[in-house]
Design a protein around this motif. Structure first.
Motif, short mmCIF file in Angstrom:
data_model
loop_
_atom_site.label_atom_id
_atom_site.label_comp_id
_atom_site.label_asym_id
_atom_site.label_seq_id
_atom_site.Cartn_x
_atom_site.Cartn_y
_atom_site.Cartn_z
N LYS A 179 40.65 84.75 -103.76
CA LYS A 179 39.41 85.32 -103.24
C LYS A 179 38.78 84.40 -102.19
O LYS A 179 38.66 83.19 -102.39
N SER A 181 35.61 84.67 -98.77
CA SER A 181 34.42 85.43 -98.40
C SER A 181 34.17 85.28 -96.90
O SER A 181 34.10 84.17 -96.38
N ASP A 192 32.86 89.50 -99.77
CA ASP A 192 34.08 88.93 -100.34
C ASP A 192 35.34 89.62 -99.81
O ASP A 192 35.34 90.82 -99.52
N GLU A 223 33.34 81.38 -100.09
CA GLU A 223 33.77 81.42 -101.48
C GLU A 223 34.71 80.25 -101.73
O GLU A 223 35.71 80.09 -101.02
#
Length: 355
Positions: A179, A181, A192, A223
């Motif tokens: 993940k 962002s 995200d 992130e």
């Protein structure tokens, strides 16, 4: 007395620090200097929320100060008992009603802008000839770089997003590994990039980047994604529509008219780098390494180093020293000699599409 003075000194220092911090932030990376309609709408919400919080703080401080001085023991005596208001329906209604009103004042515009800024129905709109009416960019976040594909234009680039001004640009966001962002502070809030699903949103760019400090807006990964998260930057060039169209044409021509600043360097590239990197702006996304078609036009090496041949060679020699955890291999002198590295660096710096 001395203890009290220390507290006031600390308070004064914090107040001065807050004033200086309020003036911090460059235009190319500051949320307090919005450069687009989305950023401006979000800035209005920020001001509204801050205003409500400031109002509450001021009211509470005033009530506290009045109570502190009006009902102090030295004035009313040790045996004074204030009026008891337990069970007062008026007060109970008052301190229930006021928070509800403040929340409604904040909630109504927040919900409005949430739906407004999340509306991407026009992303797939086409004209009578079947051509896309709006620019769509597919963004893929990788460790630790960004890929930008323009599916309707047939071009791919990396690390440097180029967009037209004064129109909505729609984004499909996804991650290739973990993940991340996607965030351009001056232009809009972050969203995200997930591995399994695509997030969609739009931004508008109302200011040309040419007049900024480095000629670009700064984008960040917001992130925590690994040891080089803080170095996962990208840059955004905003151009008038006619200049953007010229850039697109130049990128499309790279497939037929490759730029060769150093023929020996091109040979080294073909032997050592072509398996992961493309030097044509035309192609499909998903390459193992960043597309280098416009590498010479960038203002940073690896997203954060000064854009010159020495830093480029240093990066090729030891990528982990600069970006721990990235997936690009380093090349020792046994693999690429110093002479070949000089030629390779000159070749890469010559990959330009901007006039």
């Amino acid at each position: 007395m001395i203890k009290g003075l220390k507290k006031w000194r600390l308070f004064s220092l914090l107040a001065v620090f807050a004033v200086f911090m309020a003036g911090c932030g460059n235009e190319e990376i500051s949320t307090f200097q919005p450069a687009g309609q989305v950023a401006n709408d979000q800035f209005k919400l920020l001001l509204l929320a801050s205003g409500i919080m400031l109002l509450v703080i001021i009211v509470v401080v005033i009530i506290y100060t009045v109570a502190l001085f009006r009902f102090r023991r030295s004035k009313l005596g040790e045996d004074h008992i204030p009026e008891q208001v337990e069970g007062s329906h008026t007060l109970e209604l008052l301190w229930t009603f006021i928070p509800i009103v403040l929340l409604l004042i904040l909630a109504i515009p927040t919900v409005h802008y949430t739906y407004k800024l999340g509306d991407v129905k026009a992303m797939g709109a086409v004209d009578e000839d079947g051509n896309a009416e709006n620019l769509v960019v597919d963004v893929t976040a990788k460790l630790y770089w960004w890929e930008f594909e323009y599916p309707d234009l047939g071009i791919v680039t990396a690390q440097e997003l180029v967009v037209p001004t004064d129109e909505k640009v729609y984004f499909n966001l996804i991650a290739a590994d973990v993940k991340h962002s996607f965030w351009i502070p001056s232009v809009g809030g972050k969203l995200d990039t997930n591995v399994e699903n695509v997030n969609k949103f739009y931004l508008s760019f109302e200011k040309e980047s040419e007049g900024l400090k480095d000629g670009v807006f700064y984008g960040k990964c917001a992130e925590l994604c690994g040891p080089s998260h803080a170095l996962m930057d990208f840059k955004v060039k905003t151009l008038p529509r006619d200049q953007f169209d010229s850039w697109v044409t130049a990128m499309q021509k790279t497939a037929e008219e490759p730029v060769v600043a150093n023929a020996d360097g091109e040979e080294v590239f073909s032997q050592s780098c072509i398996g992961c990197h493309a030097v044509s702006g035309v192609g499909e996304s998903g390459a193992q390494g960043p597309n280098l078609a416009s590498f010479g036009d960038r203002n940073r090496v690896a997203g954060f180093l000064e854009h010159d041949e020495e830093n480029l060679k240093d990066w090729i020699r030891d990528t982990q020293k600069h970006k721990p955890g990235n997936t690009m291999p380093s090349f020792s002198e046994d693999q690429i000699s110093d002479e070949d590295l000089d030629a390779l660096a000159e070749y890469l710096m010559g990959l330009k599409v901007a006039k």
